[in-house]
Design a protein around this motif. Structure first.
Motif, PDB file in Angstrom:
ATOM      1  N   ALA A 524      20.426   5.921  -4.085  1.00  0.00           N
ATOM      2  CA  ALA A 524      21.469   6.817  -4.574  1.00  0.00           C
ATOM      3  C   ALA A 524      21.454   8.067  -3.715  1.00  0.00           C
ATOM      4  N   VAL A 525      22.660   8.617  -3.462  1.00  0.00           N
ATOM      5  CA  VAL A 525      22.789   9.857  -2.680  1.00  0.00           C
ATOM      6  C   VAL A 525      23.744  10.774  -3.427  1.00  0.00           C
ATOM      7  N   PRO A 526      23.741  12.061  -3.108  1.00  0.00           N
ATOM      8  CA  PRO A 526      24.725  12.949  -3.730  1.00  0.00           C
ATOM      9  C   PRO A 526      26.138  12.420  -3.501  1.00  0.00           C
ATOM     10  N   ARG A 527      26.989  12.533  -4.513  1.00  0.00           N
ATOM     11  CA  ARG A 527      28.315  11.925  -4.477  1.00  0.00           C
ATOM     12  C   ARG A 527      29.137  12.417  -3.288  1.00  0.00           C
ATOM     13  N   VAL A 528      28.987  13.695  -2.946  1.00  0.00           N
ATOM     14  CA  VAL A 528      29.775  14.218  -1.823  1.00  0.00           C
ATOM     15  C   VAL A 528      29.384  13.534  -0.518  1.00  0.00           C
ATOM     16  N   HIS A 529      28.122  13.211  -0.381  1.00  0.00           N
ATOM     17  CA  HIS A 529      27.681  12.536   0.827  1.00  0.00           C
ATOM     18  C   HIS A 529      28.003  11.045   0.771  1.00  0.00           C
ATOM     19  N   ALA A 530      28.049  10.467  -0.425  1.00  0.00           N
ATOM     20  CA  ALA A 530      28.413   9.053  -0.559  1.00  0.00           C
ATOM     21  C   ALA A 530      29.845   8.834  -0.098  1.00  0.00           C
TER      22      ALA A 530
END
Length: 537
Positions: A524-530
């Motif tokens: 999982a990664v921060p949504r902005v980076h996803a």
């Protein structure tokens, strides 16, 4: 809530009359000179007046003859003035000579000088007693020559006056010289030995002056009234009783007040200081101005607070090395109860590692490298503390942080994820010279003390630690430089409203097989980076 206490109404030496502890040396010398002069003069004059009144009207003896009255009218004022001048001039001059070092801040007195200063009240008291003893002999001889029938009463009355005046002089002189005693007692080698009159003998002096001496005077009056040559009537005995009773009431009250002030003032200074320490003011100390057991109490309090300050300093240093939570837990257990080993619990682990630190160190000087590392670790420590975690250790240019151990934290997963996002943003803005990868993992670990009883450290061991370290390496090449396990996001979502809000900032980003693990790990990664990763793919 910290309790606030009103400032004490007394000065540092138990009375505002003695001035502040940091007063000018010249002002201190003048203050002591004036106090000693006024107190000694007043004590002697009042003592002479009381002796004259009692000897003239209270003692049951024949009325003084005309020659006796004239002689006493001339001898008493002359001797009192002469004795007072000799006592004040000689006594204060000799005392101030012995105390000269105390008015010179640059002088460091030796133990002999300090001890001599503490004996000044006793020396002045002996001087006062000798002056009154000479007066006792002088007036007794004068009465024997002029009116022998009054000689016994005169001798006994003046003798009792000598004891009373000498005792009061000791108490008042000791009070006046408290600032000097404070400096003399600043040496612990002097403080730990009882000097002068202790608390027990001091209370005995109070009883003798306030009760014993007047009662002895009353007994003497009764004995004189029973002598065959005495024709004292009932009215005269009533006068004797009234005068002596009034003396007991007045002097008893004054001496009881002196007793209370002399004994209670040091105790109150310790009480006020204890309240300050209770409020967290560990820089509090007590001025030690009493050479008796009470001074040892004051000195003992200072030693205790010094120990508390040292303990707090060590605890602070210990906490800086291992974390405040670990330090608090260790202090609560005590040295004898600390054991090796740990406990199994579920917590979240954050691992942050610098990128390209080796090449950066080869291109910059040591001072610049250390400055960058300090800014890097400052951001890491700040964010971990804000999110209720523990920076467990620094490993070269990397750091390991724990959330949920040693102090339990229900939202450990959400706190670790929030700390990772905030840490990444701050590092990019505040330490742009060098990059870092941040990995977060949640799982079962063993948290406890590892090493030897003589040297151990608190740490966590388990799959979550290994996963966080591998994720930090993976995150170095990812947008945002942050990666977490999907299990961590799910644990955050299940921990409550705050956790669900934090989980909304994260999105799953495939899976990978981390080094040392048998199966794939969902990421999982921060949504902005996803979103950025999705655009690139």
């Amino acid at each position: 809530m910290v309790r606030r206490h009103a400032p004490p109404r007394r000065g540092p030496f138990g009375s505002r009359l003695l001035g502040p502890r940091d007063q000018d040396p010249l002002r201190l010398r003048i203050r002591i000179q004036v106090l000693l002069t006024l107190l000694l003069l007043t004590t002697n004059l009042l003592g002479a007046l009381v002796v004259f009144v009692i000897n003239t009207w209270a003692i049951p003896s024949p009325a003084p003859s005309r020659a006796m009255v004239v002689a006493l009218a001339i001898a008493i004022p002359s001797y009192v003035v002469l004795a007072a001048l000799v006592g004040v001039v000689w006594g204060t001059t000799k005392s101030l000579r012995a105390l000269r070092w105390a008015t010179q801040p640059e002088v460091d007195p030796d133990r002999t000088q300090r001890t001599r200063a503490l004996r000044v009240p006793l020396h002045l008291t002996v001087l006062q007693f000798l002056i009154w003893l000479v007066g006792t002999v002088l007036f007794t001889v004068l009465t024997v020559v002029l009116q022998p029938s009054r000689a016994l009463g005169t001798g006994l009355t003046v003798g009792i006056g000598a004891v009373v005046v000498a005792g009061i002089s000791y108490l008042l002189t000791e009070f006046s010289l408290r600032p000097i005693a404070a400096r003399a007692l600043s040496d612990s080698r002097v403080t730990h030995q009882v000097r002068g009159v202790g608390v027990g003998p001091r209370l005995t002096i109070f009883w003798l002056l306030g009760t014993g001496a007047p009662v002895i005077g009353l007994l003497i009056a009764a004995i004189l009234a029973l002598t065959p040559s005495n024709d004292a009537d009932l009215e005269q005995l009533a006068v004797v009783t009234i005068v002596v009773g009034a003396a007991v009431l007045v002097f008893g009250f004054l001496l009881t007040d002196l007793s209370a002030r002399a004994v209670v003032a040091p105790v109150l200074s310790v009480r006020d200081a204890m309240r300050a320490v209770e409020a967290g003011q560990l820089d509090t100390d007590v001025v030690v101005y009493d050479g008796t057991e009470l001074g040892q109490l004051q000195s003992g309090f200072n030693d205790m607070v010094a120990g508390l300050r040292e303990r707090e300093r060590i605890r602070d240093l210990f906490g800086r090395h291992v974390g405040q939570e670990v330090a608090t837990a260790a202090a609560r257990l005590g040295v004898g109860e600390i054991e090796l080993g740990g406990e199994t619990r579920v917590c979240s682990v954050l691992f942050v590692d610098l990128t390209g630190s080796t090449s950066y160190a080869t291109q910059h000087g040591p001072a610049e490298v250390v400055a960058v590392l300090n800014r890097f670790f400052a951001v890491v420590v700040d964010e971990v503390d804000v999110h209720h975690g523990l920076v467990n250790k620094f490993i070269g240019d990397a750091a390991l942080a724990i959330f949920g151990a040693p102090v339990e934290l229900d939202t450990h997963a959400a706190s670790a994820l929030a700390a990772a996002r905030s840490m990444a943003a701050r590092l990019a803005a505040e330490v742009p010279e060098i990059g870092a990868g941040i990995g977060v993992a949640t799982g079962q670990v063993v948290a406890g003390n590892v090493g030897h009883l003589q040297r151990f450290e608190y740490t966590v061991i388990g799959d979550a630690v290994n996963s966080a370290a591998r994720l930090s390496d993976l995150a170095k090449v990812m947008p945002g430089c942050v990666a977490a396990t999907a299990v961590t996001v799910e644990a955050a979502r299940d921990s409550g409203p705050e956790g669900r809000a934090e989980a909304e900032h994260w999105a799953e980003q495939g899976e990978t097989v981390l080094r040392g693990r048998p199966g794939p790990t969902r990421l999982a990664v921060p949504r902005v980076h996803a979103e950025r990763l999705a655009e690139h793919s």
